[in-house]
Enzyme design. Sequence first.
Site: not given
Length: 457
Positions: A156, A277, A283, A290
């Site tokens: 979970h 970024s 970043k 992704e």
Amino acid sequence: MTKLWGGRFQKSAEQWVDEFGASIGFDQTLVLEDLDGSIAHVKMLGDCKILPSEDVLQIIDGLEQLKIRAAENSLVFSVANEDIHLNLEKMLIDLIGPVGGKLHTGRSRNDQVATDMHLFLKNRVGEIIELIEIFQKTLVEQAEKHVETLAPGYTHLQRAQPISFAHHLMAYFWMLERDKDRFHDSIKRIDISPLGAGALAGTTFPIDRKLAADYLGFSNVYANSMDAVSDRDFIVEFLSNSSMLMGHLSRFAEEIILWSSSEFNFIELDDSFSTGSSIMPQKKNPDMAELIRGKTGRVYGNLMGLLTVIKGLPLAYNKDMQEDKEGMFDTVHTIVGSLKIFEGMVRTMTIHTDRLHDTVHKDFSNATELADYLASKGLPFREAHEVTGKLVFLCIQRGYFLLDLPLEDLQEASNLIESDIYDVLSPLAAVKRRNSLGGTGFEQVKIQINEAKMRLA
Ligand code: ARG
């Protein structure tokens, strides 16, 4: 111009219709398979004395020249010639004269295109199996370095029980092993020749299908010419196997993304597999992971697309089947890229063992150990669970973890608890003790890694 508006409409409409029906924009990917298929076919026509050997030699020579030009990327295809088959036939005739028109004896584009697709997939599936294996090797190498690295195991997405980090990595090894198996198994249904099925009913020429299949390296030929030209199961199966693979990669990608966030901070991806970024200078984004997660959607889509295309098609060939190609090419491209990227990402990532260690020690994932300890001393497990739950609650109130509790508090909760409890509660001991077959105990993980290596050898 028979129609009043013909001058304005007919010509442009025809061109548009041509473009709509043409597949050359994408089936040129099959150029080498199509030329090889033609060479095998014409050789067989010669062997069977259907064409005289001088014609066969000229045709083969022309096809070989086209192969050279294809390799140089200098063939110019045209929409007017619709697809790869007609484009190449036209080029052959332009090159060697009308004798080129004999190539299509005893053949149809229907068995021709099916042959191309079988040849194409057979080669690509072989490459994909190799790429899976390279990735598996990398996983095993990383796992070997981290057998004794403790990490939180989750259910979970809540910390559940401590595990060996290698155990987690190896779970993906086994998923990939099944993927590889499925691709492997599919080869027997890809490695089969439709050539010589003709349009649908076979041919009146005394061809030798097995000989042509041999020339192409196929192990088998379709037993039924109608099935041969209309079967696209092997492509559906490929897309299905690819979907399963992408599902696995996507799950792994999700973990890589979570692990490389500041919240988890379990790993750091190498700069070469990350991007920055354009606005936030601090970043470092896990873009590749992704993208792989995202590209899973297009592979599932390709599977759904083809399943839907073949549903309800009457026998035998239907133009709908031209829609089998782009999804297949796209899927090959997507899974080849995803496997290569993933392998590099896992090979070069830094695993933050200290952070993993801290995470395991500053949480309650050793609670099962306490419950098991009490149960092994005769307390019914349900009661052991209750006692442990209360102690966890006590810890939360005091800002402690179980290992911080003084013995008196523990014994107040249950007089079965003795001072050896502190060894039992250590995450290291917890992992080591899980020595059941396939468990996360170091010995079991090593056995698993050895089995994996044997399979790879
Ligand atoms: N471009 C066609 C395809 O990809 C080739 C087969 C065409 N056959 C036909 N009878 N129109 O399916």
